[in-house]
Write a protein that holds these residues in place. Structure first.
Motif, PDB file in Angstrom:
ATOM      1  N   VAL A 173       0.509  -1.464  -0.358  1.00  0.00           N
ATOM      2  CA  VAL A 173      -0.001  -0.520  -0.125  1.00  0.00           C
ATOM      3  C   VAL A 173       0.706   1.451  -0.113  1.00  0.00           C
ATOM      4  CG1 VAL A 173      -1.598   0.959   1.171  1.00  0.00           C
ATOM      5  CG2 VAL A 173      -1.929  -1.144   1.501  1.00  0.00           C
ATOM      6  N   LEU A 174       1.578   1.353   0.615  1.00  0.00           N
ATOM      7  CA  LEU A 174       2.761   2.534   0.619  1.00  0.00           C
ATOM      8  C   LEU A 174       3.728   2.326  -0.726  1.00  0.00           C
ATOM      9  CD1 LEU A 174       4.564   2.600   4.339  1.00  0.00           C
ATOM     10  CD2 LEU A 174       3.006   3.982   3.340  1.00  0.00           C
ATOM     11  N   ALA A 175       3.942   1.365  -1.188  1.00  0.00           N
ATOM     12  CA  ALA A 175       4.545   1.683  -2.669  1.00  0.00           C
ATOM     13  C   ALA A 175       3.594   2.219  -3.479  1.00  0.00           C
ATOM     14  CB  ALA A 175       5.165  -0.260  -2.833  1.00  0.00           C
ATOM     15  N   LEU A 176       2.182   1.681  -3.701  1.00  0.00           N
ATOM     16  CA  LEU A 176       1.398   2.601  -4.516  1.00  0.00           C
ATOM     17  C   LEU A 176       0.765   3.773  -3.775  1.00  0.00           C
ATOM     18  CD1 LEU A 176      -1.377  -0.791  -4.376  1.00  0.00           C
ATOM     19  CD2 LEU A 176       0.379  -0.132  -6.057  1.00  0.00           C
ATOM     20  N   ARG A 177       0.599   4.171  -2.997  1.00  0.00           N
ATOM     21  CA  ARG A 177       1.053   5.637  -2.283  1.00  0.00           C
ATOM     22  C   ARG A 177       1.847   6.737  -3.282  1.00  0.00           C
ATOM     23  NH1 ARG A 177       2.659   9.399   1.933  1.00  0.00           N
ATOM     24  NH2 ARG A 177       3.764   7.616   2.016  1.00  0.00           N
ATOM     25  N   ALA A 178       3.461   5.810  -3.335  1.00  0.00           N
ATOM     26  CA  ALA A 178       4.642   6.598  -3.865  1.00  0.00           C
ATOM     27  C   ALA A 178       4.169   6.959  -5.271  1.00  0.00           C
ATOM     28  CB  ALA A 178       5.614   6.131  -3.344  1.00  0.00           C
ATOM     29  N   LEU A 179       3.623   5.305  -5.378  1.00  0.00           N
ATOM     30  CA  LEU A 179       3.778   5.571  -7.605  1.00  0.00           C
ATOM     31  C   LEU A 179       2.781   6.561  -7.627  1.00  0.00           C
ATOM     32  CD1 LEU A 179       4.813   4.142  -9.862  1.00  0.00           C
ATOM     33  CD2 LEU A 179       2.618   2.514  -9.203  1.00  0.00           C
ATOM     34  N   GLN A 180       1.546   6.671  -6.289  1.00  0.00           N
ATOM     35  CA  GLN A 180       0.662   7.788  -7.087  1.00  0.00           C
ATOM     36  C   GLN A 180       1.193   9.288  -7.012  1.00  0.00           C
ATOM     37  OE1 GLN A 180      -2.789   8.045  -3.869  1.00  0.00           O
ATOM     38  NE2 GLN A 180      -3.981   9.131  -5.545  1.00  0.00           N
TER      39      GLN A 180
END
Length: 197
Positions: free
Chosen positions: A130-137
């Protein structure tokens, strides 16, 4: 918090005596020292990484350079993805070693801590994905420069202020409207008498 649970439970309760005849402390995960060491290492890396990126998030708005902001976001993305992978390996490794463990009387006292380490390793995978997806966003938002709003001005001190994006910056008199409620005011409107004091 999950990383604290993982490395804390391994350090505190997953090194036990196999029985009363063996005084040495053994790792509860199939007596494999690598399993305990790996769980502790990943937990510590995640804990200190969280502290670092928490500080970066606090000071992110004060980073004035577009390149530095982009590097911070990319570092967050890479670190989150890397830790999601490390937690996946930790979960698989600890679960596999726990499955091969034969519980003796000494090992049964650390069984709950071992299960907690495995469970929170699994939850850590989800959190870091989830943190990786937030950083990607956040990175995708930054590519259209809305994330880096402070860089919209020129670096030259004599550069002029940019105009409003929707027009030329010059108002025309043709679109002028009179302000509301500005009818001609009579000194004594009809039907109203000023009281004398």
């Amino acid at each position: 918090i999950f990383s604290i649970v993982v490395f804390g439970s391994i350090v505190n309760e997953c090194y036990v005596n196999k029985d009363s005849q063996h005084p040495e402390l053994l790792c509860i995960f199939n007596e494999n020292e690598s399993a305990c060491s790996y769980g502790i290492a990943v937990g510590l890396i995640a804990f200190f990484g969280c502290i670092f990126f928490f500080v970066v998030d606090l000071y992110f708005q004060q980073i004035s350079s577009v390149k530095d902001r982009k590097r911070a976001v990319l570092l967050d993305l890479g670190f989150s993805g890397f830790l999601a992978f490390l937690w996946f390996v930790a979960f698989c490794f600890l679960a596999n070693q726990w499955q091969r463990t034969t519980l003796t009387r000494g090992f049964s006292q650390g069984a709950d801590a071992a299960r907690a380490a495995i469970t929170f390793s699994f939850f850590s995978i989800i959190i870091w994905v989830v943190l990786a997806l937030r950083a990607l966003q956040r990175y995708r938002l930054g590519t259209d420069m809305s994330l880096f709003a402070t860089e919209q001005f020129g670096t030259d001190p004599s550069a002029s202020y940019p105009g409003y994006p929707g027009g030329s910056g010059v108002e025309s008199t043709e679109t002028y409207q009179s302000p509301p409620f500005t009818e001609t005011l009579e000194p004594n409107p009809k039907g109203y008498q000023v009281p004398a004091y």
